[in-house]
Design an enzyme around this catalytic site. Sequence first.
Site, PDB file in Angstrom:
ATOM      1  CG  LEU A  45     -15.905 -14.715 -26.583  1.00  0.00           C
ATOM      2  CD1 LEU A  45     -16.108 -13.740 -27.739  1.00  0.00           C
ATOM      3  CD2 LEU A  45     -15.531 -16.096 -27.107  1.00  0.00           C
ATOM      4  N   GLY A  46     -13.491 -13.575 -22.773  1.00  0.00           N
ATOM      5  CA  GLY A  46     -12.326 -13.022 -22.083  1.00  0.00           C
ATOM      6  C   GLY A  46     -12.706 -11.881 -21.164  1.00  0.00           C
ATOM      7  N   GLY A  48     -11.129  -8.167 -19.377  1.00  0.00           N
ATOM      8  CA  GLY A  48     -10.113  -7.129 -19.334  1.00  0.00           C
ATOM      9  C   GLY A  48     -10.218  -6.368 -18.041  1.00  0.00           C
ATOM     10  CB  VAL A  53     -15.425  -9.895 -24.463  1.00  0.00           C
ATOM     11  CG1 VAL A  53     -15.977 -10.032 -25.887  1.00  0.00           C
ATOM     12  CG2 VAL A  53     -14.771  -8.532 -24.288  1.00  0.00           C
ATOM     13  CE  LYS A  68     -14.254  -3.877 -24.495  1.00  0.00           C
ATOM     14  NZ  LYS A  68     -13.342  -3.172 -25.442  1.00  0.00           N
ATOM     15  CG  ASP A 164      -4.222  -0.799 -25.578  1.00  0.00           C
ATOM     16  OD1 ASP A 164      -2.991  -1.040 -25.511  1.00  0.00           O
ATOM     17  OD2 ASP A 164      -5.066  -1.446 -24.936  1.00  0.00           O
TER      18      ASP A 164
END
Length: 305
Positions: A45-46, A48, A53, A68, A164
């Site tokens: 999904l992505g 960081g 993730v 995650k 954040d």
Amino acid sequence: MSAVPVPAAAQTHPASGDAASTGLSGRILPLPEAPEGRFLVHELLGRGATATVFRGTDLLNGRPVALKVAQGPTEKHARRIHAEAHILASLDHPAVVGFVAAGTVPPGGQWAGRPFLVEEFAYGGSLAERIRGGASGPEEVAGWAAAALSGLGHVHSRGLVHRDIKPANILLSALRRCSVRIADFGIATQASAAPEPGESSGTVHYMSPEQAAGEPLGAATDIYALGLVLLECLTGVKAYPGTPVESLVARTLRGPEIPAELGTGWVMLLTAMTAMDPAARPTAAAAHKLAARLTRALPPLRLVG
């Protein structure tokens, strides 16, 4: 563990080339109490700075989850996942992404030994994606504001500061009980804790003035950041654009420009939330009351629990 059959969509969903190259897509991750495996990993999904993730399926109940995983084998990344799992497990609010479980990737492949966190999967994307499509309607944004402030009230009641709050960390939900989920507690900390030297602290375009100055942070810093997020939702543009340095300098000199066309209620709320002085900003509970007046129908949400 009494498992349910893997949904057909999960069985046949092809991993993207990027996901397949990670060596984790398609694996089943275990927990100490479920050594035979519980979470089936799907597509990436992505990524960081400290975590990657994936979408997954909880084989216990067939529900979709987000997994995650620590981005690298470094101790810093592992600590970040462990800390976030501990924080999420301590929270219970419909506007905060739900904690499911935490574990360690078993031997085999590049991810072996890395900690992972399993959390609720939000179906509606993030506010960052919505903003890319332009400004949203005031009533819809008011609903997001009230829900997010409700969640922040719960977080702050636990003595925590998210640090954040930004559009990408506020997820939209199709579930009726709450329209948003606050996510990514990777750098959350106790209120008024002094930042460690070299420690990441928020995202530049949404930092409060005190956060940009590296000062100890309280709940007011999350209120400020959310104020900038809501303003961006309403206008479709960042309150403090430009380079990171330009953005940081600008907010130490002035408050954000809040268009009068938004109406008295919005101007009052956003002006209060983005006050330069942290002590002048409302609490999450007080801001929630103001946001509630900006929408016609608000689902009942508890502020703290």
